[in-house]
Design a protein around this motif. Structure first.
Motif, PDB file in Angstrom:
ATOM      1  N   LYS A 221      -1.090   6.349  -5.786  1.00  0.00           N
ATOM      2  CA  LYS A 221      -0.195   5.772  -6.802  1.00  0.00           C
ATOM      3  C   LYS A 221       0.538   6.886  -7.548  1.00  0.00           C
ATOM      4  CE  LYS A 221       0.730   1.992  -9.475  1.00  0.00           C
ATOM      5  NZ  LYS A 221       1.268   0.716  -9.011  1.00  0.00           N
ATOM      6  N   CYS A 222       1.861   6.822  -7.571  1.00  0.00           N
ATOM      7  CA  CYS A 222       2.624   7.807  -8.353  1.00  0.00           C
ATOM      8  C   CYS A 222       2.410   7.537  -9.844  1.00  0.00           C
ATOM      9  CB  CYS A 222       4.100   7.716  -8.022  1.00  0.00           C
ATOM     10  SG  CYS A 222       4.445   7.931  -6.270  1.00  0.00           S
ATOM     11  N   ARG A 223       2.477   8.576 -10.625  1.00  0.00           N
ATOM     12  CA  ARG A 223       2.095   8.445 -12.035  1.00  0.00           C
ATOM     13  C   ARG A 223       2.990   7.507 -12.851  1.00  0.00           C
ATOM     14  NH1 ARG A 223       0.301  14.590 -13.239  1.00  0.00           N
ATOM     15  NH2 ARG A 223      -1.935  14.187 -13.233  1.00  0.00           N
ATOM     16  N   TYR A 224       4.252   7.394 -12.461  1.00  0.00           N
ATOM     17  CA  TYR A 224       5.187   6.595 -13.259  1.00  0.00           C
ATOM     18  C   TYR A 224       5.281   5.155 -12.749  1.00  0.00           C
ATOM     19  CZ  TYR A 224       7.846   7.710  -9.140  1.00  0.00           C
ATOM     20  OH  TYR A 224       8.206   7.858  -7.831  1.00  0.00           O
ATOM     21  N   CYS A 225       4.585   4.844 -11.653  1.00  0.00           N
ATOM     22  CA  CYS A 225       4.865   3.608 -10.915  1.00  0.00           C
ATOM     23  C   CYS A 225       4.212   2.376 -11.536  1.00  0.00           C
ATOM     24  CB  CYS A 225       4.381   3.752  -9.478  1.00  0.00           C
ATOM     25  SG  CYS A 225       4.664   2.261  -8.507  1.00  0.00           S
ATOM     26  N   ASP A 226       5.028   1.345 -11.778  1.00  0.00           N
ATOM     27  CA  ASP A 226       4.452   0.083 -12.257  1.00  0.00           C
ATOM     28  C   ASP A 226       4.717  -1.051 -11.264  1.00  0.00           C
ATOM     29  OD1 ASP A 226       7.161  -0.360 -12.707  1.00  0.00           O
ATOM     30  OD2 ASP A 226       6.773  -1.613 -14.464  1.00  0.00           O
TER      31      ASP A 226
ATOM     32  N   ASP B 142       2.825  13.188  -9.047  1.00  0.00           N
ATOM     33  CA  ASP B 142       1.789  12.875  -8.061  1.00  0.00           C
ATOM     34  C   ASP B 142       2.374  12.249  -6.798  1.00  0.00           C
ATOM     35  OD1 ASP B 142      -0.757  13.451  -7.549  1.00  0.00           O
ATOM     36  OD2 ASP B 142      -1.660  11.757  -8.608  1.00  0.00           O
ATOM     37  N   ARG B 143       3.585  12.686  -6.434  1.00  0.00           N
ATOM     38  CA  ARG B 143       4.173  12.235  -5.168  1.00  0.00           C
ATOM     39  C   ARG B 143       3.434  12.927  -4.019  1.00  0.00           C
ATOM     40  NH1 ARG B 143       7.550   7.998  -4.875  1.00  0.00           N
ATOM     41  NH2 ARG B 143       8.601   8.939  -3.088  1.00  0.00           N
ATOM     42  N   VAL B 144       3.498  12.339  -2.845  1.00  0.00           N
ATOM     43  CA  VAL B 144       2.749  12.871  -1.711  1.00  0.00           C
ATOM     44  C   VAL B 144       3.544  13.949  -0.980  1.00  0.00           C
ATOM     45  CG1 VAL B 144       1.642  12.227   0.468  1.00  0.00           C
ATOM     46  CG2 VAL B 144       1.639  10.631  -1.452  1.00  0.00           C
TER      47      VAL B 144
ATOM     48  N   GLY C 228       8.083  -2.068  -1.128  1.00  0.00           N
ATOM     49  CA  GLY C 228       6.668  -1.851  -1.397  1.00  0.00           C
ATOM     50  C   GLY C 228       6.435  -1.285  -2.764  1.00  0.00           C
ATOM     51  N   GLY C 229       5.310  -0.590  -2.832  1.00  0.00           N
ATOM     52  CA  GLY C 229       4.536  -0.005  -1.767  1.00  0.00           C
ATOM     53  C   GLY C 229       5.362   0.911  -0.851  1.00  0.00           C
ATOM     54  N   THR C 230       4.746   1.222   0.244  1.00  0.00           N
ATOM     55  CA  THR C 230       5.375   2.090   1.247  1.00  0.00           C
ATOM     56  C   THR C 230       5.333   1.396   2.600  1.00  0.00           C
ATOM     57  OG1 THR C 230       4.578   4.043   0.033  1.00  0.00           O
ATOM     58  CG2 THR C 230       5.295   4.403   2.295  1.00  0.00           C
TER      59      THR C 230
ATOM     60  N   PHE D 249       0.806  -1.228   0.000  1.00  0.00           N
ATOM     61  CA  PHE D 249       0.000   0.000   0.000  1.00  0.00           C
ATOM     62  C   PHE D 249       0.837   1.275   0.000  1.00  0.00           C
ATOM     63  CE2 PHE D 249      -2.828  -3.169   2.045  1.00  0.00           C
ATOM     64  CZ  PHE D 249      -3.785  -3.204   1.043  1.00  0.00           C
ATOM     65  N   CYS D 250       0.293   2.304  -0.663  1.00  0.00           N
ATOM     66  CA  CYS D 250       0.885   3.642  -0.665  1.00  0.00           C
ATOM     67  C   CYS D 250      -0.254   4.631  -0.422  1.00  0.00           C
ATOM     68  CB  CYS D 250       1.503   3.960  -2.020  1.00  0.00           C
ATOM     69  SG  CYS D 250       2.929   2.938  -2.382  1.00  0.00           S
ATOM     70  N   VAL D 251       0.101   5.858  -0.061  1.00  0.00           N
ATOM     71  CA  VAL D 251      -0.939   6.873   0.138  1.00  0.00           C
ATOM     72  C   VAL D 251      -1.743   7.005  -1.157  1.00  0.00           C
ATOM     73  CG1 VAL D 251      -1.389   9.318   0.595  1.00  0.00           C
ATOM     74  CG2 VAL D 251       0.400   8.105   1.864  1.00  0.00           C
TER      75      VAL D 251
ATOM     76  N   ALA E 209      11.392   3.466   2.615  1.00  0.00           N
ATOM     77  CA  ALA E 209      10.588   4.462   3.337  1.00  0.00           C
ATOM     78  C   ALA E 209      10.283   5.618   2.402  1.00  0.00           C
ATOM     79  CB  ALA E 209      11.372   4.970   4.542  1.00  0.00           C
ATOM     80  N   ASN E 210       9.160   6.266   2.643  1.00  0.00           N
ATOM     81  CA  ASN E 210       8.850   7.486   1.898  1.00  0.00           C
ATOM     82  C   ASN E 210       8.869   8.674   2.846  1.00  0.00           C
ATOM     83  OD1 ASN E 210       8.712   6.897  -0.805  1.00  0.00           O
ATOM     84  ND2 ASN E 210       6.620   6.108  -0.670  1.00  0.00           N
ATOM     85  N   PRO E 211       9.307   9.835   2.345  1.00  0.00           N
ATOM     86  CA  PRO E 211       9.506  10.993   3.227  1.00  0.00           C
ATOM     87  C   PRO E 211       8.273  11.392   4.022  1.00  0.00           C
ATOM     88  CG  PRO E 211      10.527  11.395   1.104  1.00  0.00           C
ATOM     89  CD  PRO E 211       9.756  10.109   0.975  1.00  0.00           C
TER      90      PRO E 211
ATOM     91  N   ASN F  28       3.842  -3.314  -7.820  1.00  0.00           N
ATOM     92  CA  ASN F  28       2.567  -3.794  -7.300  1.00  0.00           C
ATOM     93  C   ASN F  28       2.200  -2.958  -6.068  1.00  0.00           C
ATOM     94  OD1 ASN F  28       0.285  -5.498  -7.223  1.00  0.00           O
ATOM     95  ND2 ASN F  28       1.216  -6.643  -5.549  1.00  0.00           N
ATOM     96  N   SER F  29       1.767  -1.736  -6.329  1.00  0.00           N
ATOM     97  CA  SER F  29       1.405  -0.835  -5.230  1.00  0.00           C
ATOM     98  C   SER F  29      -0.018  -0.363  -5.438  1.00  0.00           C
ATOM     99  CB  SER F  29       2.361   0.361  -5.192  1.00  0.00           C
ATOM    100  OG  SER F  29       2.240   1.104  -6.372  1.00  0.00           O
ATOM    101  N   TRP F  30      -0.721  -0.227  -4.336  1.00  0.00           N
ATOM    102  CA  TRP F  30      -2.150   0.091  -4.366  1.00  0.00           C
ATOM    103  C   TRP F  30      -2.429   1.233  -3.409  1.00  0.00           C
ATOM    104  CZ3 TRP F  30      -5.630  -3.796  -6.704  1.00  0.00           C
ATOM    105  CH2 TRP F  30      -4.921  -4.871  -7.266  1.00  0.00           C
TER     106      TRP F  30
HETATM  107  S1  SF4 Z   1       5.501   5.502  -3.412  1.00  0.00           S
HETATM  108 FE1  SF4 Z   1       6.764   4.066  -4.609  1.00  0.00          FE
HETATM  109  S2  SF4 Z   1       5.627   2.165  -4.678  1.00  0.00           S
HETATM  110 FE2  SF4 Z   1       4.217   3.760  -3.985  1.00  0.00          FE
HETATM  111  S3  SF4 Z   1       3.179   4.402  -5.848  1.00  0.00           S
HETATM  112 FE3  SF4 Z   1       4.924   5.775  -5.541  1.00  0.00          FE
HETATM  113  S4  SF4 Z   1       6.622   4.847  -6.689  1.00  0.00           S
HETATM  114 FE4  SF4 Z   1       5.015   3.295  -6.466  1.00  0.00          FE
END
Ligand code: SF4
Length: 385
Positions: free
Chosen positions: A20-25, A135-137, A63-65, A16-18, A98-100, A27-29
């Motif tokens: 989905k980033c636009r470029y991400c392929d 579309d990063r958080v 991940g995911g995150t 899981f992520c907050v 980890a994500n910031p 397996n993140s939801w």
């Molecule tokens: S944070 Fe990482 S894994 Fe999650 S959607 Fe963005 S690029 Fe994909």
């Protein structure tokens, strides 16, 4: 150069992520309130069934995150994994991604305290407009803060992920980002070219004519100049997109590139043991329900033939500019002689100065490394028939 470890490594996937980033392929939801406690329970159940007493030489929680989990769940996950696999006594490197936006002192402290010794931070860019377009958080300030948080928690080994080739960007802005990240002195840096994978939002935008792509010429220029600047700063390129200070290469990822073995736990996680590959169910809910029912969440198992296994060794190994492929190990693993299987491309690529065969190893020359896709295409099994 070290041989691949004999025991399988361990990969654990948090899907899981907050959002989905636009470029991400991957397996993140997007996380929509799923019970993360149950996800940890299911991961530990799967570990119990598939990785009991594994004593993995390396561990990677990705991940995911993973840092979407609260600190208490991160601690429970690492404690549970240790109780089942014994990783704290066997692992020479335990990385968590980890994500910031979610790496606060509690999470960083829990990770460090419960067995992680390396953190991989998804920074991607230090430009507000670029992060927004992806579309990063998080924003740039949070990324810089996360590095300090990781250091304050005691992480001595740190990787920073960056992406270059944002369309239309003045290259100087990218090099400023790079310099700012280098000033933070991470031990490891991954610099990925922005890629357009099938099915991503970015690819759809590009195909609809709403997102221009950088020219190949500009991408090559950025790649070469990035390598030069990183080398100057003391970061050796040991893989296409990966740079490290001496002794700081990612041991877990080297297992993949050296065609070693690993067990993958979690939704969509892949694994490879000997000649057998498997992938778990990608949908996190389907994966969890399957584990909770006491069933194996496998989606596919593959046993590729020796020619495919041999090609895959080259596909991975030629990404490593200094070590390439161990030819004897390839022979032992596949029963095939690369010089015979890849004939006539084998000799032609050497004559053209793209492939170097020396001291029992095959690697891409400096020029071959820049033309890696063409080099590999020449070795594809279908070319040999
Ligand atoms: S944070 Fe990482 S894994 Fe999650 S959607 Fe963005 S690029 Fe994909």
């Amino acid at each position: 150069m070290e041989p691949p470890p004999e025991r399988p490594s361990l990969y654990v996937h948090l899907p899981f992520c907050v959002r989905k980033c636009r470029y991400c392929d991957f397996n993140s939801w997007a996380w929509t309130g799923q019970d993360l406690r149950r996800v940890v329970d299911a991961l530990l159940l799967e570990a119990e069934r598939r990785a009991r007493d594994l004593r993995p030489p390396t561990v990677f929680v990705g991940g995911g995150t993973p840092t979407l989990l609260p600190a208490g769940e991160l601690a429970r996950l690492l404690d549970g994994l240790h109780e089942i696999t014994g990783f704290r006594d066997s692992s020479r490197e335990t990385t968590v991604e980890a994500n910031p936006e979610s790496l606060d002192p509690e999470r960083a402290g829990a990770l460090r305290e419960h067995g992680a010794d390396r953190l991989s931070l998804g920074v991607q860019s230090l430009r507000e407009e670029v992060l927004e377009a992806y579309d990063r958080v998080h924003g740039p300030a949070q990324a810089l803060e996360a590095v300090q948080t990781a250091r304050a928690a005691g992480f001595r080994r740190l990787n920073v992920d960056l992406i270059y080739a944002f369309p239309g960007q003045d290259p100087e802005l990218w090099f400023q980002d790079l310099a700012a990240v280098l000033a933070l002195e991470p031990e490891h840096l991954s610099a990925y070219e922005l890629s357009y994978e099938p099915g991503t939002a970015l690819t759809r935008l590009r195909d609809a004519g709403r997102w221009p792509e950088e020219s190949e010429e500009r991408r090559l220029l950025l790649f070469q100049e990035t390598r030069r600047r990183l080398a100057e700063a003391g970061y050796g390129q040991y893989e296409v997109s990966n740079f490290a200070r001496a002794g700081e290469a990612c041991r877990h990822n080297l297992v993949y590139w050296r065609s070693g073995s690993w067990i993958g736990l979690g939704a969509g996680a892949a694994g490879s043991e000997g000649t057998r590959r498997r992938r778990n169910l990608a949908d996190p809910e389907a994966w969890r329900r399957c584990v909770e029912r006491g069933e194996d969440p496998v989606a596919e198992i593959e046993e590729p033939g020796p020619e495919v296994l041999l090609f895959d060794r080259f596909l991975m190994g030629l990404r490593l500019p200094w070590e390439g492929v161990d030819l004897e190990a390839a022979r032992v693993a596949t029963g095939l002689d690369p010089a015979a299987v890849f004939r006539p491309a084998w000799q032609r690529l050497q004559d053209e100065g793209l492939l170097v065969v020396d001291a029992g190893r095959a690697r891409a020359s400096a020029r071959g490394f820049l033309l890696l896709d063409s080099l590999l295409e020449a070795l594809l099994p279908r070319q040999q028939v």
